[in-house]
Design an enzyme around this catalytic site. Structure first.
Site, PDB file in Angstrom:
ATOM      1  CB  ALA A  70      10.567  -0.413  45.162  1.00 24.06           C
ATOM      2  CB  SER A  84       2.752   2.951  33.557  1.00 19.10           C
ATOM      3  OG  SER A  84       1.567   2.172  33.575  1.00 19.10           O
ATOM      4  CE  LYS A  93       3.916   2.960  37.063  1.00 15.59           C
ATOM      5  NZ  LYS A  93       3.648   1.898  38.028  1.00 15.59           N
ATOM      6  CG  HIS A 153      -0.850   5.084  36.248  1.00 17.76           C
ATOM      7  ND1 HIS A 153      -0.552   3.750  36.533  1.00 17.76           N
ATOM      8  CD2 HIS A 153      -1.190   5.103  34.938  1.00 17.76           C
ATOM      9  CE1 HIS A 153      -0.708   3.025  35.442  1.00 17.76           C
ATOM     10  NE2 HIS A 153      -1.094   3.809  34.468  1.00 17.76           N
ATOM     11  CG  ASN A 154       0.525   1.880  39.829  1.00 19.82           C
ATOM     12  OD1 ASN A 154       0.623   2.367  38.708  1.00 19.82           O
ATOM     13  ND2 ASN A 154       1.428   1.049  40.304  1.00 19.82           N
ATOM     14  CD  GLU A 174      -2.829  -0.776  37.057  1.00 22.40           C
ATOM     15  OE1 GLU A 174      -2.523  -1.875  37.573  1.00 22.40           O
ATOM     16  OE2 GLU A 174      -1.989  -0.001  36.558  1.00 22.40           O
TER      17      GLU A 174
END
Length: 474
Positions: free
Chosen positions: A76, A128, A182, A185-186, A189
């Site tokens: 990235a 993911s 995403k 989401h992380n 998490e």
């Protein structure tokens, strides 16, 4: 001719290629390092599959059916920009570039806008599930032009994880919507992992539970409302014995957590959007403070706290374990409420048009936070698509109201013994703040007006006001 090309053959890239090929799609592959390409194409895993090795970008694009679909699984940031710049003179209007890396959504926004000027389609997609998910079925979170998604939808639908008969992939919205989801989401998490880590720490230190006993606790929890991938692997971690020392392996691992930055991105962007996510923030901070290992060891010799062993005798083992189960679920509700609120506010600000029920639905399989619990979140947003906060849904309201006493008891026990529980505490503080009709921000505004003439609003009439506070005492 190949259906799709993939650039970047690290393990994630290789496994996605194998996943696509196993589902009948032909894939042309390229890696900057020629040797990596040769090793992969000659590997036993790739034998007999419709995979074509190429050794230049020109050769890769020449192998693809038009309009061409090229997926990037590269580093990235600057690495992704470099590959896109190399592709620009080679692609044609109508071709599609897909970034499947862990890119920051603002980079995706910038790239999408830039490529659109050249009529190049662009998708930024979260993938993911780690290496295993890439091979066996990840949760896929794509954002970009809807026409671009339609081009790759058959492939993504085929390779995605399946939960209750439904693929864990859905078109989320324009430009950076996929990578934004995403990112959040992380962040969620991070919160989940920190809450589980704190539950372990409290039960291990306060109750003296052994690794085997902890395994049994998490195994029991996995059979109920806390069923999730993270609880499952936590259960299994406590069974692993270190062959060198004969001790539980988890106890031999240095207590210094690392991070790749996505949790930090979530915290930073939440501040920009104006979304309170204290549980996720506390998880990010906990990882940072864990990195001060040498300082913490030195401080532990000079800064004392309560005697945990002495306080242990006053605890009811079974009662605290049951409270911990309830507290973990309650704190998890608060954490997800924060994450979903962030998505809601960001969707409004960036005009993503996110369907929060669909987001929770695609997280049910393949990804790290997959859990039974996500079905209930989807149901909440199906009942009320305009739901302002998950805590206000009838199901979750009842779930947390019946567990808040357990959450308070767990935090009280931990604080009394000097065991840090920042994520549990942040979750409770969020709940208590959100349910409080009048917070002390009135004093904060008075202070701001006193020292900076920032003005304030009144409860009893409209308008903006300023008081000469210092003059009142002159």
């Amino acid at each position: 001719m190949s259906d799709i090309g993939l650039i970047g053959l690290a393990v994630m890239g290789q496994n996605l290629v194998l996943n696509m090929a196993h589902h009948g799609f032909s894939v042309a592959v390229y890696n900057r390092t020629t040797e990596r390409t040769r090793e992969f194409i000659d590997s036993e895993d790739a034998q007999g599959l419709p995979i074509t090795a190429t050794y230049s970008l020109e050769e890769l694009l020449g192998e693809l059916e038009r309009p061409r679909k090229i997926m990037l699984m590269v580093q990235a940031g600057a690495g992704t920009d470099a590959v896109i710049d190399q592709l620009r003179p080679l692609v044609e209007p109508g071709d599609l570039i897909i970034d499947g890396g862990n890119s920051f959504y603002k980079d995706t926004e910038r790239r999408a806008i830039s490529l659109a000027k050249e009529d190049i389609l662009y998708i930024g997609t979260g993938v993911s599930g780690g290496e295993e998910g890439a091979l066996k079925g990840p949760a896929i979170m794509p954002g970009g032009q809807e026409e671009a998604y339609k081009m790759v939808a058959p492939i993504f639908t085929a390779i995605a994880a399946v939960a209750e008969g439904e693929p864990c992939v859905a078109y989320l919205g324009p430009r950076g919507a996929g990578h934004y989801v995403k990112m959040v989401h992380n962040g969620i998490e991070y919160g989940d992992m920190q809450l589980i880590a704190e539950s372990y720490d409290i039960m291990h230190r306060a109750l003296g539970l052994s690794a085997q006993e902890l395994h049994e606790v998490y195994a029991d929890w996995y059979e109920g409302e806390l069923e999730s991938y993270l609880i499952e692997i936590t259960r299994d971690i406590f069974t692993q014995i270190d062959p060198e020392t004969g001790q539980p392996l988890v106890e031999m691992i240095l207590d210094e957590a690392q991070q790749k930055g996505t949790g930090k991105w979530t915290s930073q962007d939440a501040l920009d959007v104006g979304a309170p996510i204290p549980t996720i923030n506390s998880a990010v901070t906990a990882r940072i403070i864990s990195s001060f290992k040498e300082e913490r060891v030195a401080a532990s010799e000079k800064l004392s706290g309560p005697d945990v062993a002495e306080g242990r005798s006053e605890l009811d083992r079974d009662a605290l374990i049951d409270d911990m189960r309830q507290a973990l679920y309650a704190a998890k509700i608060c954490s997800y409420a924060q994450g979903m609120t962030l998505l809601k506010l960001a969707s409004e600000e960036h005009e993503y048009g996110l369907d929060l029920g669909a987001v929770a639905k695609l997280w049910r399989g393949g990804c790290i936070i997959r859990a039974r619990f996500l079905n209930d979140i989807t149901a909440a947003y199906r009942r009320n698509p305009q739901l302002t906060n998950l805590l206000l849904d009838d199901y979750f309201k009842e779930a947390i109201l019946t567990r808040q006493a357990a959450l308070r008891r767990v935090i009280q026990a931990a604080v009394g013994l000097g065991i840090p529980c920042p994520a549990f505490s942040a979750s409770l503080a969020y709940f208590d703040s959100y349910r409080t009709a009048r917070l002390p921000a009135n004093l904060t505004q008075a202070q701001r007006d006193y020292f900076g003439a920032h003005t304030y609003r009144r409860m009893d009439k409209e308008g903006v006001f300023h008081t000469d506070w210092a003059g009142l005492h002159s």
